[in-house]
Design an enzyme around this catalytic site. Structure first.
Site, PDB file in Angstrom:
ATOM      1  N   ARG A 186      43.752   6.451   1.620  1.00 31.36           N
ATOM      2  CA  ARG A 186      43.793   7.192   2.874  1.00 31.36           C
ATOM      3  C   ARG A 186      45.140   7.077   3.589  1.00 31.36           C
ATOM      4  O   ARG A 186      45.365   7.735   4.600  1.00 31.36           O
ATOM      5  CB  ARG A 186      42.715   6.665   3.826  1.00 31.36           C
ATOM      6  CG  ARG A 186      41.345   7.023   3.367  1.00 31.36           C
ATOM      7  CD  ARG A 186      40.310   6.353   4.207  1.00 31.36           C
ATOM      8  NE  ARG A 186      39.047   7.004   3.982  1.00 31.36           N
ATOM      9  CZ  ARG A 186      38.564   7.983   4.732  1.00 31.36           C
ATOM     10  NH1 ARG A 186      39.219   8.393   5.791  1.00 31.36           N
ATOM     11  NH2 ARG A 186      37.419   8.535   4.439  1.00 31.36           N
ATOM     12  N   CYS A 199      43.736   7.788   8.086  1.00 31.61           N
ATOM     13  CA  CYS A 199      43.933   6.365   7.903  1.00 31.61           C
ATOM     14  C   CYS A 199      42.608   5.797   7.434  1.00 31.61           C
ATOM     15  O   CYS A 199      41.610   6.499   7.396  1.00 31.61           O
ATOM     16  CB  CYS A 199      44.317   5.720   9.230  1.00 31.61           C
ATOM     17  SG  CYS A 199      45.720   6.534  10.009  1.00 31.61           S
ATOM     18  N   GLU A 209      50.059  25.839  -8.822  1.00 32.08           N
ATOM     19  CA  GLU A 209      49.659  24.441  -9.026  1.00 32.08           C
ATOM     20  C   GLU A 209      50.795  23.643  -9.679  1.00 32.08           C
ATOM     21  O   GLU A 209      51.065  22.498  -9.295  1.00 32.08           O
ATOM     22  CB  GLU A 209      48.371  24.416  -9.867  1.00 32.08           C
ATOM     23  CG  GLU A 209      47.836  23.050 -10.237  1.00 32.08           C
ATOM     24  CD  GLU A 209      47.499  22.137  -9.070  1.00 32.08           C
ATOM     25  OE1 GLU A 209      47.532  22.580  -7.917  1.00 32.08           O
ATOM     26  OE2 GLU A 209      47.250  20.947  -9.322  1.00 32.08           O
ATOM     27  N   LYS A 257      45.743  10.212  -0.477  1.00 32.68           N
ATOM     28  CA  LYS A 257      44.793  10.851  -1.393  1.00 32.68           C
ATOM     29  C   LYS A 257      43.751  11.669  -0.622  1.00 32.68           C
ATOM     30  O   LYS A 257      43.361  12.735  -1.052  1.00 32.68           O
ATOM     31  CB  LYS A 257      44.108   9.769  -2.239  1.00 32.68           C
ATOM     32  CG  LYS A 257      43.128  10.297  -3.264  1.00 32.68           C
ATOM     33  CD  LYS A 257      43.847  11.012  -4.390  1.00 32.68           C
ATOM     34  CE  LYS A 257      42.895  11.612  -5.412  1.00 32.68           C
ATOM     35  NZ  LYS A 257      43.539  12.710  -6.159  1.00 32.68           N
ATOM     36  N   TRP A 297      48.308   6.311   7.794  1.00 36.20           N
ATOM     37  CA  TRP A 297      49.106   7.469   7.394  1.00 36.20           C
ATOM     38  C   TRP A 297      49.665   8.000   8.709  1.00 36.20           C
ATOM     39  O   TRP A 297      48.916   8.482   9.567  1.00 36.20           O
ATOM     40  CB  TRP A 297      48.237   8.519   6.700  1.00 36.20           C
ATOM     41  CG  TRP A 297      49.026   9.688   6.213  1.00 36.20           C
ATOM     42  CD1 TRP A 297      49.750   9.760   5.063  1.00 36.20           C
ATOM     43  CD2 TRP A 297      49.169  10.958   6.868  1.00 36.20           C
ATOM     44  NE1 TRP A 297      50.343  10.996   4.961  1.00 36.20           N
ATOM     45  CE2 TRP A 297      50.001  11.755   6.051  1.00 36.20           C
ATOM     46  CE3 TRP A 297      48.676  11.503   8.048  1.00 36.20           C
ATOM     47  CZ2 TRP A 297      50.351  13.061   6.390  1.00 36.20           C
ATOM     48  CZ3 TRP A 297      49.020  12.806   8.384  1.00 36.20           C
ATOM     49  CH2 TRP A 297      49.852  13.565   7.553  1.00 36.20           C
ATOM     50  N   LYS A 309      52.650  20.373  -8.027  1.00 34.92           N
ATOM     51  CA  LYS A 309      52.728  19.059  -8.694  1.00 34.92           C
ATOM     52  C   LYS A 309      54.173  18.572  -8.726  1.00 34.92           C
ATOM     53  O   LYS A 309      54.444  17.410  -8.455  1.00 34.92           O
ATOM     54  CB  LYS A 309      52.198  19.121 -10.130  1.00 34.92           C
ATOM     55  CG  LYS A 309      50.725  19.276 -10.304  1.00 34.92           C
ATOM     56  CD  LYS A 309      49.918  18.031  -9.996  1.00 34.92           C
ATOM     57  CE  LYS A 309      49.339  18.134  -8.610  1.00 34.92           C
ATOM     58  NZ  LYS A 309      48.038  18.692  -8.484  1.00 34.92           N
ATOM     59  N   GLU A 335      55.432  17.572  -5.168  1.00 29.13           N
ATOM     60  CA  GLU A 335      54.687  16.423  -4.654  1.00 29.13           C
ATOM     61  C   GLU A 335      55.135  15.110  -5.301  1.00 29.13           C
ATOM     62  O   GLU A 335      55.230  14.080  -4.633  1.00 29.13           O
ATOM     63  CB  GLU A 335      53.205  16.702  -4.963  1.00 29.13           C
ATOM     64  CG  GLU A 335      52.227  15.632  -4.607  1.00 29.13           C
ATOM     65  CD  GLU A 335      50.790  16.076  -4.888  1.00 29.13           C
ATOM     66  OE1 GLU A 335      50.564  16.883  -5.805  1.00 29.13           O
ATOM     67  OE2 GLU A 335      49.901  15.601  -4.164  1.00 29.13           O
ATOM     68  N   ASN A 352      41.398   6.211  13.184  1.00 28.18           N
ATOM     69  CA  ASN A 352      41.728   7.258  12.202  1.00 28.18           C
ATOM     70  C   ASN A 352      41.506   8.583  12.915  1.00 28.18           C
ATOM     71  O   ASN A 352      40.400   8.854  13.379  1.00 28.18           O
ATOM     72  CB  ASN A 352      40.799   7.132  10.981  1.00 28.18           C
ATOM     73  CG  ASN A 352      40.891   8.345  10.075  1.00 28.18           C
ATOM     74  OD1 ASN A 352      41.927   9.010  10.013  1.00 28.18           O
ATOM     75  ND2 ASN A 352      39.808   8.641   9.370  1.00 28.18           N
ATOM     76  N   GLY A 353      42.564   9.406  13.002  1.00 21.80           N
ATOM     77  CA  GLY A 353      42.430  10.694  13.681  1.00 21.80           C
ATOM     78  C   GLY A 353      43.643  10.969  14.543  1.00 21.80           C
ATOM     79  O   GLY A 353      44.679  10.318  14.390  1.00 21.80           O
ATOM     80  N   HIS A 365      61.130  41.485  -4.992  1.00 17.99           N
ATOM     81  CA  HIS A 365      60.979  41.808  -3.568  1.00 17.99           C
ATOM     82  C   HIS A 365      61.599  40.741  -2.672  1.00 17.99           C
ATOM     83  O   HIS A 365      61.260  40.658  -1.496  1.00 17.99           O
ATOM     84  CB  HIS A 365      59.499  42.021  -3.244  1.00 17.99           C
ATOM     85  CG  HIS A 365      58.901  43.139  -4.031  1.00 17.99           C
ATOM     86  ND1 HIS A 365      59.237  44.462  -3.824  1.00 17.99           N
ATOM     87  CD2 HIS A 365      58.023  43.138  -5.068  1.00 17.99           C
ATOM     88  CE1 HIS A 365      58.584  45.219  -4.686  1.00 17.99           C
ATOM     89  NE2 HIS A 365      57.847  44.447  -5.456  1.00 17.99           N
TER      90      HIS A 365
HETATM   91  O1  M6R Z   1      40.175  15.957  -1.633  1.00 19.62           O
HETATM   92  P1  M6R Z   1      40.578  17.402  -1.606  1.00 19.62           P
HETATM   93  O2  M6R Z   1      40.397  18.058  -2.932  1.00 19.62           O
HETATM   94  O3  M6R Z   1      39.893  18.180  -0.519  1.00 19.62           O
HETATM   95  O4  M6R Z   1      42.114  17.389  -1.284  1.00 19.62           O
HETATM   96  C1  M6R Z   1      42.807  18.583  -1.041  1.00 19.62           C
HETATM   97  C2  M6R Z   1      44.298  18.376  -1.116  1.00 19.62           C
HETATM   98  O5  M6R Z   1      44.721  17.472  -0.149  1.00 19.62           O
HETATM   99  C3  M6R Z   1      44.749  17.864  -2.493  1.00 19.62           C
HETATM  100  O6  M6R Z   1      44.318  18.701  -3.510  1.00 19.62           O
HETATM  101  C4  M6R Z   1      46.284  17.758  -2.546  1.00 19.62           C
HETATM  102  O7  M6R Z   1      46.859  19.008  -2.457  1.00 19.62           O
HETATM  103  C5  M6R Z   1      46.710  17.025  -3.808  1.00 19.62           C
HETATM  104  N1  M6R Z   1      47.508  15.894  -3.449  1.00 19.62           N
HETATM  105  C6  M6R Z   1      47.503  17.857  -4.753  1.00 19.62           C
HETATM  106  O8  M6R Z   1      47.832  17.181  -5.910  1.00 19.62           O
END
Ligand code: M6R
Length: 606
Positions: A27, A2, A478, A601, A74, A482, A485, A98-99, A501
């Protein structure tokens, strides 16, 4: 994870708190709230969802108080609604957190037995009632120290007291917290970014410390409640202006900025006049390093996996990679001659930070590959390699991914040369190709015509798969990340050779499968794996690179061709259509592209 903010001033603070909360939304955006002290009372306004919703509340404009705290959430404990939104308050105390408080269930039982009434389902509310309970018999400082001792888990806290109208308390364990200094006012914030519009003078709290923020001075204390002195740091006063420009979403802009990201990285590390790579002030001698361990989460972990292939190809180092949340709790064999590299866009990811902390406690060599150079991970590492991609706002990481893999590739090339694992001529050839890369990414970005229509098939499917081998395997992971997400479509990334497999059982008529098969060493093998899924009814989107040779396969649903370069660099180009596929797929579904559901983020809880 948060975001928290606190302001102690001579002027009304609610508008400034709202402004800072907007900056902290990366956050968390499940709810937002604010509490101020005025006329001897704690006033609270909270709302579900974005800070915009909070701002629309008609009561906000007239909210009085020259001292206040704010929060963006969050959700961890309890649904994402206004009841669970912070601040949480008793009659005497109001708290933003936050935590995660791991022993909140036990503490809650204890407090209920003492007659405390709980309003929310959050873990945070126990902090409010613990402080309130201690205040019955103790002064403020010992109420705080006693409460903090009782809490297990992680926290950054901002606390105001009805009976102390001249101060805010901040406390930190595990989650980051900064204090800022302004003219006749002082601040508390999750990071310096949130404070930057108000000040560039900050102090970061270390684990276990707490502080008392008055309008004209700040006092710091260690865990035991003894006063300590802390340094004030002066950060660059320039506030980076970053907006969407003519783009509909930050993500679209960030995808298009990738050639610039690569140009910046190359300019920073590649000495074009002497055809060399400069990594200034690298603190270790090359013979002190015989292995490398790369650690990250999510997309940053995929960067580590990508780098593993390059380090193995270009150097004689032993290469290990790890997901930070796994590394931090395993029985690791720490090796003195190992370089531990922490990859993170934000530099604040709790698991990656904890993994770094563990390495530091074991006296290991630590290096950060980060975007935010004022971040906790950058500050605590022995050495920092910034990725220089500028602010990334979209929750889905795009330009930071290309920035991370660029820096890791450059590091692999340089260490390979220094260790005499690659010959100078080969090094020069690879450097020459690298300099061409931004242009090739730019050209690949221009070929998006088909992706928009292709995305419809993915949106209509139950699920999808992304396959690749060798250098293309991390990119398959990756691409799948994407898509899930952003579009909330089930997508699995898999090494193409592993399908038989087990996962081959998932393939049914019409299932969209992305196959990454550039014309590299793995090409023929991947094409055979592609045939196996086509034979079982998959609709294959083949992503390869341009070549004069025809594609050696039939019955491919769609083909996208990226530009061509050497095998090492093809992953950069293959990434582009996958980012666009996820973007268009979410766009068609009308989802919130820059802020996908349930995410944030910066992931500052474990
Ligand atoms: O800030 P960071 O690069 O440490 O974040 C790591 C992940 O949380 C971040 O890459 C996340 O997987 C992204 N939302 C993917 O698009």
């Amino acid at each position: 994870m948060c975001g928290i903010i606190g302001i102690n001033s001579n002027r009304p603070v609610s508008a400034s708190i709202i402004n800072s909360l907007k900056k902290l939304e990366y956050r968390g955006y499940d709810s937002a709230g604010i509490a101020t002290l005025s006329k001897g009372l704690i006033n609270e306004i909270k709302s579900e969802g974005r800070v915009d919703n909070l701002e629309k509340n008609s009561l906000i404009k007239n909210m009085e108080g020259t001292i206040g705290i704010g929060h963006v959430r969050w959700a961890t404990h309890g649904a994402a609604n206004s009841l669970n939104a912070h601040p949480h308050s008793s009659q005497n105390v109001s708290v933003v957190h936050n935590g995660i408080i791991e022993n909140s269930t036990i503490l809650k039982k204890f407090l209920i037995n003492k007659g405390h009434k709980f309003k929310s389902q959050t873990d945070t509310e126990v902090i409010v009632h613990l402080i309130t309970e201690h205040l019955k018999s103790e002064d403020m400082i010992s109420s705080i120290t006693k409460t903090l001792k009782q809490l297990h888990g992680s926290f950054a806290l901002g606390i105001i007291f009805k009976d102390k109208p001249d101060l805010i308390v901040g406390a930190r364990r595990g989650s980051p917290l900064a204090v800022g200094y302004g003219p006749n006012e002082n601040y508390l914030g999750s990071d310096s970014y949130a404070l930057k519009s108000m000040t560039n003078k900050v102090t970061y709290l270390n684990d276990g410390e707490f502080c008392i923020i008055k309008k004209d001075y700040v006092e710091f204390f260690n865990e035991g409640g003894t006063k300590i002195n802390k340094k004030v740091l002066e950060l660059s006063s320039e506030e980076e202006k970053y907006d969407k420009g003519d783009y509909k979403h930050f993500m679209a802009k960030e995808i298009e900025e990738q050639p610039t990201t690569l140009k910046n990285g190359i300019k920073e590390y590649v000495d074009t006049s002497n055809n060399d790579i400069n990594i200034y002030n690298f603190p270790w001698k090359i013979n002190e390093i015989s292995s490398i361990t790369l650690i990250g989460c999510g997309t940053a972990y995929h960067s580590c996996l990508m780098a593993k292939y390059w380090f193995e190809e270009l150097t004689s180092l032993d290469v290990n990679i790890d997901i930070a949340s796994e590394f931090r709790y395993r029985k690791n064999r720490f090796k003195k001659e190992c370089l531990y590299v922490f990859v993170s866009q934000s530099g604040e990811t709790a698991d990656t930070f904890a993994a770094l902390d563990l390495c530091k406690k074991n006296n290991m060599k630590t290096c950060a590959v980060v975007n935010v150079i004022e971040s906790s991970i950058a500050r605590d590492s022995d050495f920092v390699l910034p990725i220089h991609c500028g602010t990334e706002i979209g929750v889905a990481s795009t330009k930071a991914f290309l920035g991370q893999i660029l820096i890791l590739y450059i590091l692999a090339l340089k260490l390979g040369l220094l260790k005499n694992d690659i010959e100078r001529n080969l090094f020069l050839e690879k450097l020459k190709d690298l300099k061409e890369l931004p242009k090739l990414v730019e050209q690949t970005l221009m070929t998006d015509n088909k992706i928009q229509s292709i995305s419809t098939t993915f949106n209509e499917a139950k699920g999808s798969m992304f396959l690749g081998r060798g250098f293309s395997f991390p990119i398959a992971l990756e691409g799948a990340l994407k898509l899930k997400e952003l579009s909330y479509i089930h997508a699995e990334g898999y090494p193409a050779g592993e399908m038989k497999h087990g996962p081959l059982a998932l393939i049914e008529e019409g299932m969209p499968v992305v196959v990454l098969a550039p014309r590299d060493n793995y090409y023929k093998k991947t094409i055979s794996n592609m045939q196996e899924v086509i034979a079982r009814g998959a609709k294959v989107l083949l992503i390869t690179n341009k070549s004069k040779d025809e594609i050696i396969s039939e019955n491919i649903w769609e083909t996208i061709e990226v530009e061509s370069t050497n095998d090492d660099l093809l992953p950069f180009l293959l990434t582009i259509p996958l980012q666009k596929l996820a973007y268009y797929s979410a766009l068609k579904k009308g989802f919130d592209i820059d802020k996908p559901r349930n995410l944030a983020k910066s992931v500052t809880v474990e």
